[in-house]
Design an enzyme around this catalytic site. Sequence first.
Site: not given
Length: 674
Positions: A535-537
Amino acid sequence: MPIVQFTPFSSLVQPAFWHALTDFKIDVLRLSDDSVTIHGSYATGRSVKDRESGAEIALGCNLSVGGESFSKTDRAPAHSAQVTGVFKNYNTIEEFKAADKTALFAQVTDEIWKSITVDHSTAQLNRFLLITFADLKKYKYYYWFAFPAFVAKPAWEIQGDWRAASDEFNDSFLSAIEATQLASPRAFFLVRPKTGSDEPEIAPVEEYTQFFANVAPEQRTIAFLDPSATPSNPGWPLRNLLTYLHTLHPAPSYRILCWRDSERPNGAPFKSRFGVVSQGAGEVAVQTEKPTAVGWEKNVQGKLGPRVADLAPMMDPTRLADQAVDLNLKLMRWRILPALDLEKVANTRCLLLGAGTLGCYVARTLMGWGVRKITFVDSARVSFSNPVRQPLFEFDDCLNGGKPKAACAAERLKKIFPGVNSSGHNLSIPMPGHPIPPASVEQAKKDVAALEKLMDEHDVVFLLMDSRESRWLPTVMGAAKGKVVMNAALGFDTFLVMRHGVRASLAKGDRLGCYYCNDIVAPADSLTDRTLDQMCTVTRPGLASIAASTAVELLVSLLQHPDGINAPAPPPQTQGSEPPQGSEGVLGIVPHQLRGFLAQFRNMPITGAAYDRCTGCSETVIKAYETQGFEMLLKAFNEQKFLEELTGLDKLYDEGEAALEAVGWNDDEGEDDF
């Protein structure tokens, strides 16, 4: 008889002059120390009344320069005389101090003397000299004025004393002169009584011989616009005027009218002065050699020396920032890149879709290039994990649920530089693979319309989002509207920066591809059912700033290329080979894609052609969007196979499956045969 004492000029430098000098130095002069022409002006002398004694106190005999002094079309203010001067700026304080002031002064006096003896003109009698050194980092300006005036030998004497002009001329005579001067101010002019009338006739000093041909000496009056307000001391311009008269029209004496009534209040007495001057009682000697001259201005200590204007304490900080922010860019043009078109970059309107890590760094780099219009679009709020990676946010922005990212980033840009035109829009971009419920269709339609409007108002669109599918809609819109579309995407230690191709190249068959041209699948939902790390880069911390800066530098290189948005991608090169002729702009090559590999600290330029079945930029998709509008987009959002069927990718799958089935596989062969 008393010797005539002249009131010297005092320089009056308007603050706007220093701002104009700053721009002139950076944009025009750069490293040149050539002499240029500037303009100044002076008006009639003024005085104020002392409140206690009631006495008139004369103000300075001022020659003024202002913000328009460097303009070729500068005009003197109302009721003033315009004068031209020689301006010379030095690049260092050492050069300023070591300047050959004697030679510079002599050059100006030579020009004045030539205008008298050769041109028989009064236009250069008030010519002045100004030398400067501008310390633009500290906003200190060192300057020295010279107002050259020829020395008379023997000295000029006044018969009796200077007296009120109304003692020599009646009020109607002076009023007529006043009306003429108000209509068209002259620095020097001749006056004689009109035959059979009390009215005056006026002519330029250059017409002395014809104008005074049949006029008695006691009716010949030479007048000048007098910047002095001292009763017994005429202003500096009279010195060179007397030299002119003595050289071209020698006479035992001259009747002088010091005109000081260009702005006389109604009913007030005339302030002009009158006197008769001569050079002693001996025989009039004809002036043939250039006289010596004086005229360097004294400093505030009353000594011959330069003055300094320190503007930093009195300047508006916003204006200081506006002048300083682009200094590095303008210095590039002095020696490194004279052809750099900074105005083109500054006037480029940039739309940033995404105000996260990439968006923050892109905005900062755009500001570094002088871009003034930056608009953010984002639907998220600032979270506690953002400030350390996203330089436009602070801890306080995360409190109470977090501020909207787009608006917060825009506001922070204005705090960094008030001159930037920045705004933020809290907007969700609809995406393929994310069906829109019937209740939300109307809002989605409004969001699409808002995005279309923003794209119409900007020249460049940066795609800086987290997900793959969020880039689809602006890709289609950018291709349809012919916008410059810049794309940046991050991996863990790799990045992609690219510019999308444009339709204008389609006819030539060399259109560059977009973000989706390498895919044989339509963008789909990549956000659902992801773990926290998905979900996070998740990237190396330095990667985003490298990718963002690369994207902006690629854009600026594109803007500086002579072909602009249609700049071709350079062909592949072997190591050490030179780029082919015509592939470079002012800043070098303009690649199509750059793939960066931080693990190897390596960048690889790649060129990819447009794909005729691309779901983002193919003519099939663009024309469907242009003809069907939101209805086509809604199908793309809601129907999983719509884009593949529209572009023919579904047939490509069928052809691939058929080809695989047509291959004959021999199951009896052993493993050693493979």
